[in-house]
Write a protein that holds these residues in place. Structure first.
Motif, PDB file in Angstrom:
ATOM      1  N   ASP A  77       6.063   8.344 -23.198  1.00  0.00           N
ATOM      2  CA  ASP A  77       5.110   7.650 -24.066  1.00  0.00           C
ATOM      3  C   ASP A  77       4.616   6.358 -23.439  1.00  0.00           C
ATOM      4  OD1 ASP A  77       5.403   9.641 -25.945  1.00  0.00           O
ATOM      5  OD2 ASP A  77       6.882   8.540 -27.149  1.00  0.00           O
ATOM      6  N   ASP A  78       5.358   5.850 -22.453  1.00  0.00           N
ATOM      7  CA  ASP A  78       4.990   4.594 -21.786  1.00  0.00           C
ATOM      8  C   ASP A  78       4.364   4.819 -20.422  1.00  0.00           C
ATOM      9  OD1 ASP A  78       6.168   2.642 -23.730  1.00  0.00           O
ATOM     10  OD2 ASP A  78       7.989   3.760 -23.239  1.00  0.00           O
ATOM     11  N   GLY A  79       3.946   6.059 -20.157  1.00  0.00           N
ATOM     12  CA  GLY A  79       3.374   6.366 -18.859  1.00  0.00           C
ATOM     13  C   GLY A  79       4.383   7.104 -17.990  1.00  0.00           C
ATOM     14  N   PRO A  80       3.996   7.438 -16.783  1.00  0.00           N
ATOM     15  CA  PRO A  80       4.871   8.253 -15.941  1.00  0.00           C
ATOM     16  C   PRO A  80       6.136   7.528 -15.512  1.00  0.00           C
ATOM     17  CG  PRO A  80       2.974   7.494 -14.702  1.00  0.00           C
ATOM     18  CD  PRO A  80       2.716   7.134 -16.119  1.00  0.00           C
ATOM     19  N   ALA A  81       7.221   8.293 -15.435  1.00  0.00           N
ATOM     20  CA  ALA A  81       8.468   7.819 -14.845  1.00  0.00           C
ATOM     21  C   ALA A  81       8.719   8.645 -13.588  1.00  0.00           C
ATOM     22  CB  ALA A  81       9.626   7.978 -15.823  1.00  0.00           C
ATOM     23  N   TYR A  82       9.408   8.044 -12.626  1.00  0.00           N
ATOM     24  CA  TYR A  82       9.637   8.675 -11.330  1.00  0.00           C
ATOM     25  C   TYR A  82      11.140   8.707 -11.058  1.00  0.00           C
ATOM     26  CZ  TYR A  82       4.748   7.240 -11.006  1.00  0.00           C
ATOM     27  OH  TYR A  82       3.414   7.043 -11.270  1.00  0.00           O
ATOM     28  N   PHE A  83      11.616   9.813 -10.479  1.00  0.00           N
ATOM     29  CA  PHE A  83      13.060   9.906 -10.263  1.00  0.00           C
ATOM     30  C   PHE A  83      13.369  10.858  -9.119  1.00  0.00           C
ATOM     31  CE2 PHE A  83      11.828  13.118 -13.301  1.00  0.00           C
ATOM     32  CZ  PHE A  83      12.535  14.245 -12.920  1.00  0.00           C
ATOM     33  N   THR A 105       4.922  13.399  -6.677  1.00  0.00           N
ATOM     34  CA  THR A 105       4.179  12.492  -5.824  1.00  0.00           C
ATOM     35  C   THR A 105       4.541  12.829  -4.381  1.00  0.00           C
ATOM     36  OG1 THR A 105       5.846  10.733  -5.637  1.00  0.00           O
ATOM     37  CG2 THR A 105       4.496  10.758  -7.633  1.00  0.00           C
ATOM     38  N   LEU A 106       4.191  11.959  -3.468  1.00  0.00           N
ATOM     39  CA  LEU A 106       4.537  12.200  -2.077  1.00  0.00           C
ATOM     40  C   LEU A 106       6.038  12.384  -1.914  1.00  0.00           C
ATOM     41  CD1 LEU A 106       2.984  12.241   0.689  1.00  0.00           C
ATOM     42  CD2 LEU A 106       3.856   9.921   1.023  1.00  0.00           C
ATOM     43  N   THR A 107       6.818  11.722  -2.761  1.00  0.00           N
ATOM     44  CA  THR A 107       8.268  11.763  -2.561  1.00  0.00           C
ATOM     45  C   THR A 107       9.098  11.765  -3.836  1.00  0.00           C
ATOM     46  OG1 THR A 107      10.051  10.652  -1.330  1.00  0.00           O
ATOM     47  CG2 THR A 107       8.450   9.257  -2.399  1.00  0.00           C
ATOM     48  N   TRP A 108       8.487  11.490  -4.998  1.00  0.00           N
ATOM     49  CA  TRP A 108       9.223  11.419  -6.252  1.00  0.00           C
ATOM     50  C   TRP A 108       8.873  12.593  -7.165  1.00  0.00           C
ATOM     51  CZ3 TRP A 108      12.894   7.723  -6.893  1.00  0.00           C
ATOM     52  CH2 TRP A 108      12.819   6.571  -6.086  1.00  0.00           C
ATOM     53  N   VAL A 119       3.183   6.215  -2.712  1.00  0.00           N
ATOM     54  CA  VAL A 119       4.221   7.185  -3.075  1.00  0.00           C
ATOM     55  C   VAL A 119       4.318   7.409  -4.581  1.00  0.00           C
ATOM     56  CG1 VAL A 119       5.582   6.726  -1.000  1.00  0.00           C
ATOM     57  CG2 VAL A 119       6.072   5.434  -3.093  1.00  0.00           C
ATOM     58  N   ARG A 120       3.518   6.697  -5.368  1.00  0.00           N
ATOM     59  CA  ARG A 120       3.480   6.925  -6.814  1.00  0.00           C
ATOM     60  C   ARG A 120       2.347   7.855  -7.231  1.00  0.00           C
ATOM     61  NH1 ARG A 120       4.214   0.964  -9.394  1.00  0.00           N
ATOM     62  NH2 ARG A 120       2.503   1.764 -10.669  1.00  0.00           N
ATOM     63  N   ARG A 121       1.407   8.155  -6.339  1.00  0.00           N
ATOM     64  CA  ARG A 121       0.257   8.974  -6.709  1.00  0.00           C
ATOM     65  C   ARG A 121       0.644  10.450  -6.771  1.00  0.00           C
ATOM     66  NH1 ARG A 121      -2.358   6.000  -2.253  1.00  0.00           N
ATOM     67  NH2 ARG A 121      -3.160   4.050  -3.128  1.00  0.00           N
ATOM     68  N   ASP A 130       0.829  -1.209   0.000  1.00  0.00           N
ATOM     69  CA  ASP A 130       0.000   0.000   0.000  1.00  0.00           C
ATOM     70  C   ASP A 130       0.862   1.258   0.000  1.00  0.00           C
ATOM     71  OD1 ASP A 130      -2.276  -1.538  -0.009  1.00  0.00           O
ATOM     72  OD2 ASP A 130      -2.663  -1.337   2.142  1.00  0.00           O
ATOM     73  N   ALA A 131       1.928   1.245   0.784  1.00  0.00           N
ATOM     74  CA  ALA A 131       2.817   2.409   0.844  1.00  0.00           C
ATOM     75  C   ALA A 131       3.522   2.626  -0.483  1.00  0.00           C
ATOM     76  CB  ALA A 131       3.832   2.230   1.967  1.00  0.00           C
ATOM     77  N   LEU A 132       3.943   1.548  -1.138  1.00  0.00           N
ATOM     78  CA  LEU A 132       4.627   1.665  -2.420  1.00  0.00           C
ATOM     79  C   LEU A 132       3.703   2.223  -3.495  1.00  0.00           C
ATOM     80  CD1 LEU A 132       6.580  -1.694  -2.197  1.00  0.00           C
ATOM     81  CD2 LEU A 132       7.644   0.562  -2.414  1.00  0.00           C
TER      82      LEU A 132
END
Length: 345
Positions: free
Chosen positions: A292-298, A283-286, A267-269, A262-264
């Motif tokens: 083109d393949d959807g969101p990336a997080y960094f 997001t909460l932290t990223w 933190v993507r929302r 649930d936590a993982l």
């Protein structure tokens, strides 16, 4: 040449170097970064490829501000299990109560850099200047961070503006420790590191692992290990490249870690947008970037002698962890190359 022009030129060089097969691309990535130790580690649907300068793959690296992604996951874990709420007043965690006329700074405000706090406490800089290029945080312990937070007057109403703040995330760490009556190191170990099996990750130098030696901007002068003082939640994590990949793979496949699933997901929302035209999503932290393949997080990070980049893209099943033992203070190939590896540019 302006800074933007230099950054653009470096980015073009990095992209040109990354042509060819995946293995060729990672070998080129390592060559493109001018540092004593460099590692580019990639996982695609769980299949790992690691390329590194000689002897660098097995070392443990300081990841600086990328540590905030661990703090955010810890907060999401505690909120998800009901031990606290995102909307809890941080001051209340310390047993303090602000005047009714003052809007409370919540735990959510602290992790999302919307608390209205400055980057660092006002009285931080005087003690830090003598050790600015080595260990500026070492002389500012936890009790001073807490005292500074309880005395602070946010520049803006909490929740209204985004301003990156090591101070805020550090105060969050102490608030979580106070609320759970557990020291930061033990709390992170219990709630995040142990469930993910991150045995090559720590918040302190030394121990059984071999820590990478950081270097100043010249790539030659050695820098002592980071001593983080009271700012642990904002930058204390050090980890091996394989542990960094394990951490990122957990974000790609949350269901494989039921206690943290649930936590993982949390933190993507996306939680806020900022900048001109609200172009930047967080997001909460990223930091979140559209592809083109959807969101990336960094998230990136740096200490006095090392740098790190962490990123993942669920749409392609790709995770990238890059580390280097040099603090780059001008435009360089490290960050553009890491971006290119993640985004496939």
């Amino acid at each position: 040449m302006t800074g933007d022009e230099l950054t653009s030129q470096v980015t073009q060089v990095a992209r040109a170097a990354l042509a060819g097969t995946p293995h060729d691309r990672l070998d080129a990535a390592v060559r493109a970064v001018d540092a004593p130790d460099v590692v580019f580690a990639v996982s695609v649907h769980g299949h790992r490829t690691v390329r590194a300068s000689p002897g660098a793959e097995g070392l443990r690296y300081e990841i600086g501000s990328a540590s905030k992604t661990y703090a955010g996951l810890l907060l999401a874990r505690l909120a998800g299990t009901g031990r606290l709420s995102y909307e809890d007043s941080a001051a209340a965690c310390f047993g303090s109560r602000p005047p009714p006329s003052v809007a409370p700074v919540t735990l959510r405000h602290l992790i999302t850099h919307t608390s209205g706090l400055p980057a660092l406490p006002r009285d931080f800089y005087r003690q830090a200047l003598p050790r600015w290029s080595t260990n500026p945080f070492a002389g500012y312990p936890a009790h001073r961070v807490i005292d500074a937070f309880l005395r602070a007057h946010p520049r803006h109403r909490p929740g209204t503006r985004w301003r990156y703040s090591n101070f805020g995330v550090s105060a969050l760490g102490h608030a979580l420790s106070a609320a759970t009556r557990t020291g930061w190191d033990a709390l992170l170990e219990e709630q995040v590191l142990s469930p993910l099996g991150l045995t090559g990750t720590s918040t302190r130098p030394g121990g059984s692992a071999t820590d990478a030696v950081g270097h100043a901007g010249d790539g030659v002068t050695e820098v002592p290990p980071l001593r983080i003082g009271g700012f642990a939640a904002a930058g204390a994590v050090r980890a091996t490249p394989h542990d960094l990949l394990t951490f990122l793979e957990a974000h790609l496949r949350p269901e494989r870690t039921p206690s943290l699933a649930d936590a993982l997901h949390a933190v993507r929302r996306p939680v806020l947008r900022r900048g001109i035209g609200k172009a930047h999503t967080h997001t909460l932290t990223w930091f979140q970037h559209p592809t083109d393949d959807g969101p990336a997080y960094f998230h990136g990070g740096a200490t006095s002698g090392q740098q790190a980049f962490l990123g993942f893209c669920p749409g392609t099943g790709t995770a990238v962890a890059a580390v280097a033992t040099r603090r780059f203070r001008r435009a360089d190939a490290f960050v553009p190359t890491a971006y290119s590896v993640l985004f496939g540019d």
